[in-house]
Structures are given as structure tokens and as C-alpha cells.
Design an enzyme around this catalytic site. Structure first.
Site, PDB file in Angstrom:
ATOM      1  N   HIS A 189      -1.799  -2.526  -1.054  1.00 40.75           N
ATOM      2  CA  HIS A 189      -2.833  -1.670  -0.461  1.00 40.75           C
ATOM      3  C   HIS A 189      -3.364  -0.710  -1.516  1.00 40.75           C
ATOM      4  CE1 HIS A 189       0.780   0.823  -0.037  1.00 40.75           C
ATOM      5  NE2 HIS A 189       0.039   1.875   0.252  1.00 40.75           N
ATOM      6  N   HIS A 196      -3.572   2.661  -2.042  1.00 33.73           N
ATOM      7  CA  HIS A 196      -3.145   4.017  -2.401  1.00 33.73           C
ATOM      8  C   HIS A 196      -2.771   4.113  -3.882  1.00 33.73           C
ATOM      9  CE1 HIS A 196      -2.241   5.060   2.067  1.00 33.73           C
ATOM     10  NE2 HIS A 196      -3.504   5.253   1.745  1.00 33.73           N
ATOM     11  N   ASP A 249      -0.504   5.534  -5.652  1.00 35.68           N
ATOM     12  CA  ASP A 249       0.857   5.328  -6.145  1.00 35.68           C
ATOM     13  C   ASP A 249       1.269   3.856  -6.110  1.00 35.68           C
ATOM     14  OD1 ASP A 249       0.886   5.568  -3.308  1.00 35.68           O
ATOM     15  OD2 ASP A 249       3.032   5.977  -3.317  1.00 35.68           O
ATOM     16  N   HIS A 250       0.331   2.988  -5.725  1.00 34.19           N
ATOM     17  CA  HIS A 250       0.570   1.549  -5.737  1.00 34.19           C
ATOM     18  C   HIS A 250      -0.346   0.815  -6.714  1.00 34.19           C
ATOM     19  CE1 HIS A 250       3.233   1.377  -2.110  1.00 34.19           C
ATOM     20  NE2 HIS A 250       2.723   2.601  -2.019  1.00 34.19           N
ATOM     21  N   HIS A 256      -0.821   1.367   8.112  1.00 35.30           N
ATOM     22  CA  HIS A 256      -0.790   2.395   7.063  1.00 35.30           C
ATOM     23  C   HIS A 256      -2.176   2.506   6.433  1.00 35.30           C
ATOM     24  CE1 HIS A 256       1.061   4.922   4.027  1.00 35.30           C
ATOM     25  NE2 HIS A 256       0.619   4.139   3.061  1.00 35.30           N
ATOM     26  N   ASP A 285       3.995  -0.143   2.020  1.00 39.01           N
ATOM     27  CA  ASP A 285       4.337   1.021   2.843  1.00 39.01           C
ATOM     28  C   ASP A 285       4.262   0.721   4.336  1.00 39.01           C
ATOM     29  OD1 ASP A 285       4.683   2.450   0.547  1.00 39.01           O
ATOM     30  OD2 ASP A 285       2.899   3.698   0.763  1.00 39.01           O
ATOM     31  N   HIS A 290       9.361   2.652  -1.319  1.00 34.54           N
ATOM     32  CA  HIS A 290       9.844   4.030  -1.433  1.00 34.54           C
ATOM     33  C   HIS A 290      11.317   4.129  -1.051  1.00 34.54           C
ATOM     34  CE1 HIS A 290       5.993   6.134  -2.105  1.00 34.54           C
ATOM     35  NE2 HIS A 290       5.479   5.200  -1.334  1.00 34.54           N
TER      36      HIS A 290
END
Length: 268
Positions: free
Chosen positions: A62, A64, A66-67, A120, A141, A179
Site C-alpha cells: 500500500h 503509506h 513507511d512502506h 487500512h 498493515d 510492524h
């Protein structure tokens, strides 16, 4: 950085910690590797060099940061395809994917199927390896150890349906989420289902693992079905806790129970 157990000449998954609590993943055969959700490029580059690996592909779940944040740095050093969700508007994706697609990962003897798992984010996807005896899930996530992602874009009904898809995978499917949230999720799970013995045993084992700085991930689908409240939202004990906390009316639907549970976790 740790490897999941493997036999010689088979595929392994290298755990690459990043940021405060992210896990980036390198699927490799000892020579070539694919990066999953590389939110930071440098830890991936360091892991590749430390293990003598060459990057052959990037897989994203996805949009975001941090990905996907490390993708430009990786592409500056490796000219590789980028697989990712068709509906999450990630500029770097060269091979857009959605439900029912299959990915033959370049450089590796690895094929994975794709699931749409919105909630998410609206375009979130997951990758599933279905090789007998080696079932893997890379779920970003959507599903966490004893938890699930926040609903930033999707609805409770979407997330509940997505988690239902993942819960239907074989029990031995290893869950490679993104995570290290397991202990905080387990504390919430214990509050909403205090009579769950499997949950108490998991909390003890995972607390011991984290006490020696070992990851609690991957878990597997069987463990999640036994202990993850978001896969168990309609269990009588959890429904009773939601009603007792004034967060749900008796006789509510499964989706209503899931929504109430997710809202409770948001403020727990």
C-alpha cells in the site's frame, strides 16, 4: 536481522528492522532477493550487502510512506520491477496488481497470488505464497500480530471482509506483517477476552521474545485465529466485553462488533 527457518537451497525471509517498529522483508535464495514494503532504502541496501544478495524485485502492499519511502533509493542502485496495488496510486509501480493476479517474482523460484484487502487503505493488497508446506502471507498493515490496521480510508465492513479472507488461509500460513505491535495488541486482546487461555500463553511467550529483542513476527494464521480479537469479534466473550463497556448493544451484527472493537482499540 534474522532469517526465518529454512533448508539449504530454499527460499528464506530475512527480517530487516527499520524506523521504530517496522519490519521490512527480503525474500531470497541466498543469491537474489525481492524486497517487500521497503519503507527505508538504506537498511535494505545494508542487508543485501551483508548477505551477498542482489535485488531483483520490489513488492508493495500500500501507499503509506513507511512502506514505499525507500523505493527511490533502491531504484537508484538497482533497475528492477516494482509490483504494487493497482488502486493505491503509487507512482513507482511498474506492475499494478489486484485480486486474482499472480506474481512470478523475477530472479526467484517464487510465485504468489494477490488478494485485495481494503480497509487500512482502499487499494491495499496482500501477497500469498501457496507452496505446500511453505504458506506465506505478506499483509502489510491489514493483519498484525494480535491486531489489525487502523481504518484510514476503508470501512469496518471492508476491513472485516479483508480479515476474513486472510483468516481463511491455511492455518500454517506464516504471517509477515509490517510492524512489531504484538505486545500492545495482546494487552488490548487480554482486556477484551480475559478468559482466553491461548491468548494468555501467547502473551507470556511473546513477552519473553521481546525481552530478548527477538521479533514476535511471523506468527501464523492458526495463532491469530485463536488470539487475535479482530478475527474473533463475534466470539461470545468479546461481545460480552463490548456490551459491558457500553460499546455495543446486545444482538448487534458481526460488523458492528468489529467496528466497536476497532474504535475501542483506537483509544485503548
Amino acid at each position: 536481522m534474522t532469517n526465518s527457518p529454512s533448508s539449504p537451497n530454499t527460499l528464506s525471509v530475512l527480517t530487516v528492522p527499520a524506523f521504530k517498529d517496522n519490519y521490512l522483508w527480503l525474500i531470497h535464495d541466498g543469491i537474489q532477493a525481492a524486497a517487500v514494503d521497503p519503507g527505508d532504502g538504506q537498511p535494505i541496501l545494508d542487508a543485501l550487502r551483508a548477505n551477498g544478495l542482489t535485488l531483483t524485485a520490489i513488492l508493495l502492499t500500500h501507499h503509506h510512506a513507511d512502506h514505499i519511502g525507500g523505493v527511490p533509493q533502491l531504484l537508484s542502485e538497482y533497475n528492477v520491477p516494482v509490483f504494487g496495488p493497482r488502486n493505491d496510486k503509487i507512482a513507482a509501480v511498474t506492475h499494478p496488481l489486484g485480486e486474482g493476479d499472480r506474481v512470478k517474482v523475477p530472479g526467484l523460484a517464487l510465485e504468489m497470488s494477490v488478494l485485495d484487502v481494503p480497509g487500512h487503505t482502499l487499494g491495499h493488497i496482500a501477497y500469498v505464497r501457496e507452496t505446500p508446506g511453505e504458506h506465506w502471507l505478506f499483509c502489510g498493515d491489514t493483519l498484525f500480530g494480535a491486531g489489525c490496521g487502523r481504518l484510514f480510508e476503508g470501512t469496518p465492513a471492508q476491513m472485516a471482509a479483508s480479515l476474513g479472507k486472510l483468516a481463511a488461509l491455511p492455518d500454517d500460513t506464516l504471517v509477515y506483517c509490517a510492524h512489531e505491535y504484538t505486545l500492545s495488541n495482546l494487552r488490548f486482546a487480554e482486556a477484551v477476552e480475559p478468559g482466553n487461555r491461548a491468548l494468555q500463553m501467547r502473551l507470556e511467550a511473546d513477552s519473553k521474545a521481546r525481552g530478548t529483542n527477538l521479533p514476535t513476527i511471523p506468527s501464523n494464521i492458526a495463532i491469530e485465529k485463536a488470539t487475535n480479537p479482530f478475527l474473533r469479534a463475534s466470539e461470545p466473550g468479546i461481545m460480552d466485553s463490548l456490551v459491558a463497556a457500553g460499546r455495543l448493544e446486545r444482538g448487534a451484527s458481526k460488523v458492528e462488533a468489529f467496528a466497536a472493537l476497532r474504535e475501542w482499540k483506537n483509544v485503548f
